[in-house]
Design a protein around this motif. Structure first.
Motif, PDB file in Angstrom:
ATOM      1  N   ASN A   4      -8.777  53.006  -3.954  1.00 21.34           N
ATOM      2  CA  ASN A   4      -8.295  51.592  -3.686  1.00 21.34           C
ATOM      3  C   ASN A   4      -6.855  51.346  -3.878  1.00 21.34           C
ATOM      4  O   ASN A   4      -6.292  52.166  -5.064  1.00 21.34           O
ATOM      5  CB  ASN A   4      -9.015  50.729  -4.549  1.00 21.34           C
ATOM      6  N   ASN A  55     -13.402  52.521   5.890  1.00 17.43           N
ATOM      7  CA  ASN A  55     -12.120  51.943   5.662  1.00 17.43           C
ATOM      8  C   ASN A  55     -12.208  50.438   5.670  1.00 17.43           C
ATOM      9  O   ASN A  55     -12.842  49.825   6.759  1.00 17.43           O
ATOM     10  CB  ASN A  55     -11.115  52.672   6.686  1.00 17.43           C
ATOM     11  N   SER A  56     -11.181  49.816   4.767  1.00 20.61           N
ATOM     12  CA  SER A  56     -11.120  48.445   4.854  1.00 20.61           C
ATOM     13  C   SER A  56      -9.901  47.887   4.481  1.00 20.61           C
ATOM     14  O   SER A  56      -9.324  48.572   3.334  1.00 20.61           O
ATOM     15  CB  SER A  56     -12.310  47.727   4.308  1.00 20.61           C
ATOM     16  N   PHE A  57      -9.553  46.897   5.120  1.00 17.05           N
ATOM     17  CA  PHE A  57      -7.915  46.306   4.975  1.00 17.05           C
ATOM     18  C   PHE A  57      -8.463  44.806   4.838  1.00 17.05           C
ATOM     19  O   PHE A  57      -8.827  43.999   5.518  1.00 17.05           O
ATOM     20  CB  PHE A  57      -7.054  46.228   6.040  1.00 17.05           C
ATOM     21  N   ASN A  58      -7.915  44.127   3.716  1.00 14.38           N
ATOM     22  CA  ASN A  58      -8.162  42.761   3.083  1.00 14.38           C
ATOM     23  C   ASN A  58      -6.882  41.897   3.187  1.00 14.38           C
ATOM     24  O   ASN A  58      -6.027  42.594   2.426  1.00 14.38           O
ATOM     25  CB  ASN A  58      -8.900  42.735   1.806  1.00 14.38           C
ATOM     26  N   TYR A  59      -6.864  41.025   3.759  1.00 14.43           N
ATOM     27  CA  TYR A  59      -5.729  40.041   3.819  1.00 14.43           C
ATOM     28  C   TYR A  59      -6.165  38.635   3.382  1.00 14.43           C
ATOM     29  O   TYR A  59      -7.221  38.055   3.494  1.00 14.43           O
ATOM     30  CB  TYR A  59      -5.236  39.850   5.247  1.00 14.43           C
ATOM     31  N   ARG A  98      -3.278  48.873  -3.933  1.00 21.48           N
ATOM     32  CA  ARG A  98      -2.508  47.526  -3.976  1.00 21.48           C
ATOM     33  C   ARG A  98      -1.108  47.408  -4.383  1.00 21.48           C
ATOM     34  O   ARG A  98      -1.025  47.908  -5.397  1.00 21.48           O
ATOM     35  CB  ARG A  98      -3.423  46.474  -4.933  1.00 21.48           C
ATOM     36  N   SER A 149     -12.555  46.025   8.822  1.00 27.00           N
ATOM     37  CA  SER A 149     -13.349  47.197   8.178  1.00 27.00           C
ATOM     38  C   SER A 149     -13.608  47.977   9.388  1.00 27.00           C
ATOM     39  O   SER A 149     -13.931  47.539  10.549  1.00 27.00           O
ATOM     40  CB  SER A 149     -14.476  46.839   7.552  1.00 27.00           C
ATOM     41  N   ASN A 201      -4.855  44.565   0.442  1.00 24.47           N
ATOM     42  CA  ASN A 201      -5.247  45.678  -0.449  1.00 24.47           C
ATOM     43  C   ASN A 201      -5.980  46.620   0.660  1.00 24.47           C
ATOM     44  O   ASN A 201      -6.354  46.083   1.776  1.00 24.47           O
ATOM     45  CB  ASN A 201      -5.825  45.622  -1.572  1.00 24.47           C
ATOM     46  N   TYR A 202      -5.965  48.052   0.561  1.00 22.18           N
ATOM     47  CA  TYR A 202      -6.600  48.955   1.330  1.00 22.18           C
ATOM     48  C   TYR A 202      -7.490  49.633   0.408  1.00 22.18           C
ATOM     49  O   TYR A 202      -7.291  49.941  -0.703  1.00 22.18           O
ATOM     50  CB  TYR A 202      -5.682  49.820   1.956  1.00 22.18           C
ATOM     51  N   SER A 203      -8.832  49.908   0.737  1.00 20.52           N
ATOM     52  CA  SER A 203      -9.671  50.822   0.298  1.00 20.52           C
ATOM     53  C   SER A 203     -10.472  51.768   1.097  1.00 20.52           C
ATOM     54  O   SER A 203     -10.639  51.458   2.478  1.00 20.52           O
ATOM     55  CB  SER A 203     -10.790  49.920  -0.508  1.00 20.52           C
TER      56      SER A 203
END
Length: 585
Positions: free
Chosen positions: A257, A174-178, A259, A161, A223-225
């Motif tokens: 968001n 901003n956040s990127f979740n793996y 995905r 983030s 995903n990105y948010s």
């Protein structure tokens, strides 16, 4: 029942209770705890020991070990158990392991000076979870084939983030979740035309068959948010009158968001089989039965907005003569409007508009409200169609449902009185008990005793608190909801309300009476009611729990020694709600 009568029966039941708590000073960086409460499905039904046993039908246990080091790394292991005595189901988690690394700044310089670069504000952390669990019934728990049906897997999560301020007044995040999941088996599904089964007395051929494919397989998704928000303040001040000022806080928020579609053949997480009965290809996930599921199919991209409102008032407090004599009153804790737009859908992109509000009045009344509104027109069956209300009815929104909830809690009690009991008892000269009886240990002094001159202070029974001779609590719940019925073109309304009351009365320093009851306005009947009576008998104590009517109609009378060392020394007389002998009580 009573032995010798036709309804007499004998059951073998068990219950295990174990509690362990580690002294925090023993090992500051690690803790071991145990809270075990397990038993057979009929244990609490025929051997209730408290009012909670009457009302509860579930047992749960947890044995845990937690540790942390370097102020950043955390580890925990849990062995969990839960069971339901009604349907006799048992859930075991043996074990459940978690490891995490606290948030860190991977690109921040150790000797940074001045303002940090934008990339130095990037943060990340890591979380790993592993579980091995099973759901079964208590009669099959210890059979060999049951232990081969455990579901297990490992899950990894790495969120990244970054936050910054835009145009001085806006916060941009901003956040990127793996995510990655490890499984040791997957499934394969196909249509078997030779498979035979019986349905309604007829023998049929052809059905879907699911096979388990052993072997390690990893599932990955991301995903990105992003979100943009700020806060606006408005205030109106008054020079005269009891009101000093009214403040309004407005909190707009815009978020996005996205995905990807992990159901595409590129990823290999989904497969298809042909179903001749439906004459179509059916898509399924090979991780469908995994403990952490698998990546989701279909692309998603939503743009959401929300608008929060808070309204409070500052008034003059005539009772407070210190300082300025002011106090704040919350008029509206929160009033919010939110909705969304899905860019990935080919129609009906707008979601319902949700409106909600909540507030508390006079510190006792809690009021909540929610409603749903749609921007689309509907067909005769109430299904939304891709046509705006503005095009057909010249209006922007239409109410779908609404809900009002009101709860009220109020307590009454007498003025506090000085306590009439203490934590120890004076028992005369050392080595002597009242009436000439000898002490319990070899030296004639009970363990835990303290000397005071020539006298001995023995640890007394748990003190009964008489500081509040009586107390009474009321609780009232009101819930109203309505939903539009498109078939009948009207709102279906439902109203639920109930009243609960409980209290305690200290009749004398030795007698205490407690009760709980209520009233269900929908069924027009009194809810679960119980009466508890307590009598202090010096070294002994008496408790009576009486349920005068209803399905749990019964009583439980116990006389026991107060000393914790002699808790098993007791006399009990009780009846069960299934016993016919209770009719003579």
């Amino acid at each position: 029942g009573e032995e010798g009568l036709p309804d007499y029966s004998r059951n073998r039941d068990f219950r295990v209770v174990w509690n362990h708590s580690q002294d925090p000073k023993a090992r500051p960086n690690s803790v071991f705890r145990a809270n075990v409460n397990a038993g057979s499905s009929q244990a609490s039904r025929f051997n209730p020991t408290s009012e909670q046993d009457y009302l509860s039908n579930t047992f749960s246990s947890n044995v845990s070990y937690t540790a942390n080091w370097a102020g950043r790394y955390n580890f925990s292991a849990n062995f969990r158990h839960s069971q339901n005595t009604i349907n006799k189901s048992v859930d075991l988690s043996l074990p459940e392991i978690a490891f995490s690394v606290n948030r860190l700044h991977p690109f921040r310089r150790k000797d940074s000076r001045g303002e940090p670069k934008w990339y130095e504000n990037i943060t990340m952390n890591y979380t790993m979870n592993a579980r091995n669990e099973i759901h079964t019934v208590d009669s099959l728990l210890f059979q060999k084939e049951t232990w081969s049906r455990f579901r297990n897997g490992v899950s990894h999560a790495i969120p990244i983030s970054h936050s910054t301020r835009v145009l001085k007044h806006f916060n941009l995040s901003n956040s990127f979740n793996y995510n990655e999941r490890w499984y040791f088996s997957t499934i394969e599904r196909d249509w078997d035309p030779e498979a035979m089964y019986v349905q309604g007395g007829d023998t049929l051929f052809g059905r879907v068959v699911t096979d388990t494919v052993p072997g390690f397989r990893a599932a990955r998704d991301f995903n990105y948010s992003a979100s943009l928000n700020t806060r606006l303040y408005g205030m109106v001040q008054f020079r005269r009158g009891p009101i000093l000022a009214v403040r309004h806080v407005l909190s707009p928020n815009l978020s996005f968001n996205y995905r990807p579609d992990f159901g595409s053949p590129f990823w290999g997480y989904y497969k298809n089989y042909y179903n001749p009965l439906e004459d179509r290809d059916v898509q399924y996930s090979i991780f469908e039965q995994g403990i952490y599921q698998g990546p989701q199919a279909n692309r998603s991209g939503t743009l959401n907005f929300s608008l929060g409102n808070n309204l409070e008032m500052k008034v003059r407090n005539r009772r407070d003569t210190t300082e300025r004599g002011e106090r704040k009153i919350a008029l509206l804790d929160n009033f919010s409007i939110n909705g969304g737009y899905d860019i990935a859908r080919d129609s009906l992109n707008f979601s319902d508009i949700r409106v909600s509000a909540r507030t508390r009045l006079f510190n006792n009344f809690d009021i909540t409200y929610s409603s749903g509104w749609t921007v689309y027109d509907t067909d005769s069956l109430g299904r939304a169609i891709d046509r705006f209300l503005w095009e057909s009815q010249n209006k922007l929104l239409k109410l779908n449902n609404t809900n009002w909830s009101l709860s009220f809690n109020y307590s009454l009690s007498s003025k506090a009185q000085p306590s009439s009991t203490g934590g120890s008892q004076l028992r005369g000269p050392a080595g002597q008990m009242p009436g000439g009886q000898e002490g319990l240990d070899s030296g004639g002094v009970e363990p835990g005793a303290e000397f005071q001159g020539e006298d001995v202070l023995l640890p007394g029974p748990p003190a009964v608190d008489y500081t509040v001779p009586w107390s009474l609590q009321f609780g009232y719940t009101f819930n109203y909801n309505s939903r539009y019925n498109y078939r009948d073109e009207r709102f279906d309304r439902n109203l639920v309300q109930s009243l609960n009351v409980n209290g305690t009365i200290n009749l004398t320093p030795k007698w205490r009476l407690g009760f709980r009851s209520g009233y269900d306005f929908e069924r027009k009947e009194i809810t679960y009611t119980s009466v508890d009576l307590y009598r202090d008998l010096h070294c002994w104590e008496m408790t009576l729990n009486w349920i005068p009517f209803g399905f749990r109609k019964s009583y439980n009378l116990t006389i026991r020694v107060k000393s914790q060392m002699l808790q098993d020394l007791k006399v009990t007389k009780r009846t069960h709600h299934l016993d016919n002998a209770f009719q003579t009580f």
